[in-house]
Design a protein around this motif. Sequence first.
Motif, PDB file in Angstrom:
ATOM      1  N   VAL A   4       0.844  -1.188   0.000  1.00  0.00           N
ATOM      2  CA  VAL A   4       0.000   0.000   0.000  1.00  0.00           C
ATOM      3  C   VAL A   4       0.887   1.249   0.000  1.00  0.00           C
ATOM      4  O   VAL A   4       1.816   1.353   0.803  1.00  0.00           O
ATOM      5  CB  VAL A   4      -0.918   0.013   1.242  1.00  0.00           C
ATOM      6  N   ASN A   5       0.610   2.176  -0.914  1.00  0.00           N
ATOM      7  CA  ASN A   5       1.331   3.448  -1.017  1.00  0.00           C
ATOM      8  C   ASN A   5       0.337   4.582  -1.209  1.00  0.00           C
ATOM      9  O   ASN A   5      -0.825   4.354  -1.533  1.00  0.00           O
ATOM     10  CB  ASN A   5       2.305   3.424  -2.207  1.00  0.00           C
ATOM     11  N   VAL A   6       0.808   5.796  -1.056  1.00  0.00           N
ATOM     12  CA  VAL A   6      -0.021   6.976  -1.288  1.00  0.00           C
ATOM     13  C   VAL A   6       0.214   7.470  -2.710  1.00  0.00           C
ATOM     14  O   VAL A   6       1.345   7.510  -3.190  1.00  0.00           O
ATOM     15  CB  VAL A   6       0.311   8.100  -0.279  1.00  0.00           C
ATOM     16  N   TYR A   7      -0.866   7.861  -3.398  1.00  0.00           N
ATOM     17  CA  TYR A   7      -0.812   8.406  -4.751  1.00  0.00           C
ATOM     18  C   TYR A   7      -1.366   9.825  -4.681  1.00  0.00           C
ATOM     19  O   TYR A   7      -2.522  10.018  -4.306  1.00  0.00           O
ATOM     20  CB  TYR A   7      -1.639   7.542  -5.700  1.00  0.00           C
ATOM     21  N   LEU A   8      -0.549  10.812  -5.028  1.00  0.00           N
ATOM     22  CA  LEU A   8      -0.921  12.223  -4.942  1.00  0.00           C
ATOM     23  C   LEU A   8      -1.418  12.740  -6.290  1.00  0.00           C
ATOM     24  O   LEU A   8      -0.978  12.278  -7.336  1.00  0.00           O
ATOM     25  CB  LEU A   8       0.288  13.046  -4.501  1.00  0.00           C
ATOM     26  N   THR A   9      -2.298  13.735  -6.254  1.00  0.00           N
ATOM     27  CA  THR A   9      -2.782  14.374  -7.473  1.00  0.00           C
ATOM     28  C   THR A   9      -2.555  15.871  -7.347  1.00  0.00           C
ATOM     29  O   THR A   9      -2.853  16.470  -6.315  1.00  0.00           O
ATOM     30  CB  THR A   9      -4.275  14.085  -7.690  1.00  0.00           C
ATOM     31  N   PHE A  10      -2.032  16.465  -8.427  1.00  0.00           N
ATOM     32  CA  PHE A  10      -1.679  17.882  -8.442  1.00  0.00           C
ATOM     33  C   PHE A  10      -2.439  18.612  -9.547  1.00  0.00           C
ATOM     34  O   PHE A  10      -2.908  18.006 -10.510  1.00  0.00           O
ATOM     35  CB  PHE A  10      -0.174  18.048  -8.680  1.00  0.00           C
ATOM     36  N   ASN A  11      -2.521  19.932  -9.426  1.00  0.00           N
ATOM     37  CA  ASN A  11      -3.166  20.803 -10.414  1.00  0.00           C
ATOM     38  C   ASN A  11      -2.164  21.362 -11.414  1.00  0.00           C
ATOM     39  O   ASN A  11      -2.230  22.528 -11.775  1.00  0.00           O
ATOM     40  CB  ASN A  11      -3.879  21.971  -9.715  1.00  0.00           C
ATOM     41  N   GLY A  12      -1.220  20.540 -11.871  1.00  0.00           N
ATOM     42  CA  GLY A  12      -0.278  20.998 -12.888  1.00  0.00           C
ATOM     43  C   GLY A  12       1.130  21.207 -12.395  1.00  0.00           C
ATOM     44  O   GLY A  12       2.001  21.579 -13.190  1.00  0.00           O
ATOM     45  N   ASN A  13       1.403  20.982 -11.123  1.00  0.00           N
ATOM     46  CA  ASN A  13       2.760  21.191 -10.620  1.00  0.00           C
ATOM     47  C   ASN A  13       3.386  19.914 -10.043  1.00  0.00           C
ATOM     48  O   ASN A  13       4.271  19.970  -9.199  1.00  0.00           O
ATOM     49  CB  ASN A  13       2.798  22.331  -9.601  1.00  0.00           C
ATOM     50  N   ALA A  14       2.958  18.761 -10.533  1.00  0.00           N
ATOM     51  CA  ALA A  14       3.528  17.485 -10.064  1.00  0.00           C
ATOM     52  C   ALA A  14       5.019  17.401 -10.378  1.00  0.00           C
ATOM     53  O   ALA A  14       5.802  16.921  -9.557  1.00  0.00           O
ATOM     54  CB  ALA A  14       2.796  16.297 -10.685  1.00  0.00           C
ATOM     55  N   GLU A  15       5.427  17.867 -11.545  1.00  0.00           N
ATOM     56  CA  GLU A  15       6.848  17.799 -11.908  1.00  0.00           C
ATOM     57  C   GLU A  15       7.688  18.623 -10.931  1.00  0.00           C
ATOM     58  O   GLU A  15       8.712  18.154 -10.429  1.00  0.00           O
ATOM     59  CB  GLU A  15       7.064  18.281 -13.341  1.00  0.00           C
ATOM     60  N   SER A  71       0.231  12.152 -10.181  1.00  0.00           N
ATOM     61  CA  SER A  71      -0.096  12.633 -11.521  1.00  0.00           C
ATOM     62  C   SER A  71      -0.694  14.019 -11.379  1.00  0.00           C
ATOM     63  O   SER A  71      -1.056  14.446 -10.282  1.00  0.00           O
ATOM     64  CB  SER A  71      -1.088  11.693 -12.223  1.00  0.00           C
ATOM     65  N   ASP A  72      -0.784  14.717 -12.515  1.00  0.00           N
ATOM     66  CA  ASP A  72      -1.502  15.980 -12.579  1.00  0.00           C
ATOM     67  C   ASP A  72      -2.919  15.693 -13.042  1.00  0.00           C
ATOM     68  O   ASP A  72      -3.188  14.675 -13.682  1.00  0.00           O
ATOM     69  CB  ASP A  72      -0.846  16.931 -13.591  1.00  0.00           C
ATOM     70  N   THR A  73      -3.811  16.602 -12.764  1.00  0.00           N
ATOM     71  CA  THR A  73      -5.160  16.514 -13.286  1.00  0.00           C
ATOM     72  C   THR A  73      -5.224  17.291 -14.608  1.00  0.00           C
ATOM     73  O   THR A  73      -4.286  18.017 -14.956  1.00  0.00           O
ATOM     74  CB  THR A  73      -6.175  17.056 -12.261  1.00  0.00           C
TER      75      THR A  73
END
Length: 145
Positions: A4-15, A71-73
């Motif tokens: 089990v790991n955490v998966y984050l979602t960003f508004n365009g600044n994941a990089e 990932s980014d949205t």
Amino acid sequence: MAIVNVYLTFNGNAEEAFNFYKSVFGGEFAHFGKFKDMPADDNTPKMTAEESNRIMHVALPISKETVLMASDTTSAHGDVTFGNNFSVSINTDSAAEADKLFAGLSAGGNIIMSMEKTFWGAYFGMFTDKFGINWMINFDEVPQY
């Protein structure tokens, strides 16, 4: 045994975020892909040039068992709300285990993507459970991380 790991979602600044995390944790990205790298098909949402350069998936191994992923949205999915910009990601040892966990955890919830084979070579599905928690279930026949 599932990992089990955490998966984050960003508004365009994941990089930007993941370059920062890499500078802190060290190591190398196990995967770094942008939306423009996806094969186009009838299910691929239309994206602007800016969106196509966003991160589709990035993975930074932190330890043998832990991988920070994100990932980014895009406009097709809308902006994330901070506090709801993560999923619990489960990597399983078999497709049968993936199906069992998906069926059990998604009961009474909202299925976003049924378990299916993907272009990146995984058996994968996503849902929000009946308590509002976002989940991703993944099985790689050839382990990725």
